[in-house]
Design an enzyme around this catalytic site. Structure first.
Site, PDB file in Angstrom:
ATOM      1  CE1 TYR A 109      -2.831  -0.101   4.963  1.00  0.00           C
ATOM      2  CE2 TYR A 109      -3.330  -2.368   5.565  1.00  0.00           C
ATOM      3  CZ  TYR A 109      -3.154  -1.385   4.595  1.00  0.00           C
ATOM      4  OH  TYR A 109      -3.299  -1.697   3.263  1.00  0.00           O
ATOM      5  CB  SER A 131      -0.881   0.014   1.260  1.00  0.00           C
ATOM      6  OG  SER A 131      -1.490   1.275   1.445  1.00  0.00           O
ATOM      7  CE  LYS A 171      -1.247  -4.425   3.391  1.00  0.00           C
ATOM      8  NZ  LYS A 171      -1.561  -5.705   2.718  1.00  0.00           N
TER       9      LYS A 171
HETATM   10  C1  WQD Z   1      -9.652   9.466   0.856  1.00  0.00           C
HETATM   11  C2  WQD Z   1      -9.935  10.940   1.064  1.00  0.00           C
HETATM   12  C3  WQD Z   1     -10.209  11.543   3.364  1.00  0.00           C
HETATM   13  C4  WQD Z   1     -13.906   9.214   3.955  1.00  0.00           C
HETATM   14  C5  WQD Z   1      -6.890   4.613   2.945  1.00  0.00           C
HETATM   15  C6  WQD Z   1      -5.808   3.839   3.614  1.00  0.00           C
HETATM   16  C7  WQD Z   1      -4.906   3.226   2.579  1.00  0.00           C
HETATM   17  C8  WQD Z   1      -5.701   2.429   1.585  1.00  0.00           C
HETATM   18  C9  WQD Z   1      -6.784   3.291   0.968  1.00  0.00           C
HETATM   19  C10 WQD Z   1      -5.582   0.132   2.249  1.00  0.00           C
HETATM   20  C11 WQD Z   1      -9.187  11.534   2.240  1.00  0.00           C
HETATM   21  C12 WQD Z   1     -11.516  11.751   2.604  1.00  0.00           C
HETATM   22  C13 WQD Z   1     -12.777   9.785   3.397  1.00  0.00           C
HETATM   23  C14 WQD Z   1     -14.966  10.047   4.383  1.00  0.00           C
HETATM   24  C15 WQD Z   1     -13.727  11.972   3.656  1.00  0.00           C
HETATM   25  N1  WQD Z   1      -6.262   1.301   2.217  1.00  0.00           N
HETATM   26  N2  WQD Z   1     -12.696  11.141   3.242  1.00  0.00           N
HETATM   27  N3  WQD Z   1     -14.833  11.406   4.214  1.00  0.00           N
HETATM   28  O1  WQD Z   1      -7.210   7.589   3.647  1.00  0.00           O
HETATM   29  O2  WQD Z   1      -6.357   7.962   1.271  1.00  0.00           O
HETATM   30  O3  WQD Z   1      -6.322   5.665   2.234  1.00  0.00           O
HETATM   31  O4  WQD Z   1      -7.599   3.784   2.044  1.00  0.00           O
HETATM   32  O5  WQD Z   1      -4.560  -0.141   1.693  1.00  0.00           O
HETATM   33  O6  WQD Z   1      -3.986   2.396   3.250  1.00  0.00           O
HETATM   34  O7  WQD Z   1      -5.034   4.738   4.391  1.00  0.00           O
HETATM   35  O8  WQD Z   1      -8.490   6.702   1.638  1.00  0.00           O
HETATM   36  O9  WQD Z   1     -10.869   6.726   1.075  1.00  0.00           O
HETATM   37  O10 WQD Z   1     -10.211   6.770   3.535  1.00  0.00           O
HETATM   38  O11 WQD Z   1      -9.853   8.793   2.102  1.00  0.00           O
HETATM   39  O12 WQD Z   1     -13.625  13.209   3.527  1.00  0.00           O
HETATM   40  O13 WQD Z   1     -16.021   9.591   4.925  1.00  0.00           O
HETATM   41  O14 WQD Z   1     -11.328  11.093   1.355  1.00  0.00           O
HETATM   42  O15 WQD Z   1      -9.983  12.597   4.288  1.00  0.00           O
HETATM   43  O16 WQD Z   1      -8.841  12.875   1.913  1.00  0.00           O
HETATM   44  P1  WQD Z   1      -7.066   7.093   2.247  1.00  0.00           P
HETATM   45  P2  WQD Z   1      -9.934   7.191   2.118  1.00  0.00           P
END
Ligand code: WQD
Length: 342
Positions: free
Chosen positions: A148, A124, A152
């Site tokens: 997490y 990741s 990885k």
């Molecule tokens: C994306 C953007 C949030 C939810 C995570 C893990 C990573 C991988 C992918 C496993 C950010 C914003 C999100 C919400 C929001 N997983 N957001 N409201 O954090 O980039 O990555 O998932 O491998 O390891 O860290 O993805 O989709 O959670 O967030 O505003 O309800 O959407 O702040 O900017 P992220 P995400």
């Protein structure tokens, strides 16, 4: 080739099984269904018109792995199985290290003992932590900021050391660092089906669109980005799946450890995603700005040059493909694979 896919009933696992079968490979799945549904594999068979051999159990069960390698002629393993919620990992680090690291070591040890010498590992972009700049290149510092991401990175290091050992009789480790997988297979038969409240943006938006959630909370609107909201490298899950097929076909037997970013190379903000989803589903997506989420960074996206030059692979699907396919999956499967969703 015959490929063992651990976690093959999961979101990326099912899409990769479909891509492997479409490319003429055979698939054996190991899954404990702790975060997936058996129905998902039935859908894989429905899409591909081919059968999938299933073993139910844990990657950390060495005797089960030995049974699989004895009963099946496995040429390579694609290892998806693992826990993947950043917030949960902060609360339950020991579970994450046992489930992600110890189990992966058992897999590598058993593969090696049984003469299975090619491993594709689902890593990741979280291993980079908060990058000093973007786009992110594979040789950037690896500074994960949560258990997490550290789990990885630890597995990546185990693979690298195993490949480098003079005692190892040839082993191919392929580390694929995903950015943000989204979307679904165009059939609408498989897709992302998170348990409980979605952690990730796209499935949450999808559940707002279908009416399961009243509104989206946007975590922060004061980041130094195009519109103040978080920017990420969203990649269509079918592009990601095809990247796995290309990697195992290209590098099988090429001993050593090979690391690749799997991303599009461009960033999309939360608001841009909301607007694209609303346009694709023809519905308003209510949202409100709330405080930043702990651990979030302003923006990150990949430099995908190495995968393009070495694997001859690049993402081809655009934002509209991502949101339209997600909506098709969600609208035809309002409760995911089962009706027991909350
Ligand atoms: C994306 C953007 C949030 C939810 C995570 C893990 C990573 C991988 C992918 C496993 C950010 C914003 C999100 C919400 C929001 N997983 N957001 N409201 O954090 O980039 O990555 O998932 O491998 O390891 O860290 O993805 O989709 O959670 O967030 O505003 O309800 O959407 O702040 O900017 P992220 P995400």
């Amino acid at each position: 080739m015959q490929i063992l896919v651990t976690g093959g009933a999961g979101y990326i696992g099912t899409h990769t099984c479909v891509a492997l079968l479409a490319a003429g490979h055979q698939v054996v799945v190991l899954d404990n269904f702790s975060n997936s549904q058996p129905q998902a594999l039935a859908r894989v068979e429905q899409i591909s018109g081919q059968s999938v051999r299933l073993y139910q159990g844990d990657v950390g069960d060495a005797s089960l792995l030995q049974q699989i390698f004895a009963e099946q002629q496995i040429d390579a393993v694609i290892h998806f199985a693992g826990a993947k919620a950043v917030g949960e990992s902060v609360e339950l680090p020991l579970f994450y290290y046992r489930n992600n690291v110890t189990a992966s070591q058992t897999l590598i040890e058993t593969m090696t003992a049984c003469g299975v010498k090619t491993l594709v590992f689902s890593s990741s972009a979280t291993v980079y932590g908060d990058p000093h700049t973007v786009p992110i290149v594979e040789d950037f510092p690896l500074l994960p900021t949560n258990p997490y991401g550290r789990s990885k990175l630890m597995v990546e290091q185990i693979i690298g050391d195993h490949c480098a050992s003079p005692k190892t009789q040839g082993f191919t480790g392929i580390v694929l660092r995903y950015f943000n997988p989204v979307g679904a297979h165009p059939s609408g038969l498989i897709g992302e089906d998170p348990n409980g409240i979605p952690n990730n943006l796209m499935p949450f938006i999808a559940q707002v669109a279908i009416g399961r959630r009243p509104e989206l909370s946007v975590f922060g609107d004061d980041y130094p980005t195009i519109d103040g909201t978080g920017v990420r490298d969203y990649i269509h899950v079918c592009d990601l799946a095809e990247g796995h097929v290309r990697a195992v076909e290209k590098l099988h037997g090429n001993y050593g450890c090979h690391v690749f970013n799997l991303g599009t190379g461009s960033g999309i903000s939360v608001l841009q995603m909301v607007q694209a989803y609303a346009a694709a589903c023809g519905r308003d997506i209510p949202y409100r700005f709330v405080a930043r989420r702990a651990g979030d960074v302003a923006q990150y996206f990949a430099d995908p040059t190495k995968a393009r030059e070495v694997l001859g692979w690049q993402a081809t699907r655009d934002l509209n493909d991502m949101v339209a396919s997600s909506w098709h999956w969600q609208s035809t499967n309002p409760a995911g694979y089962s009706s027991t969703k909350d």
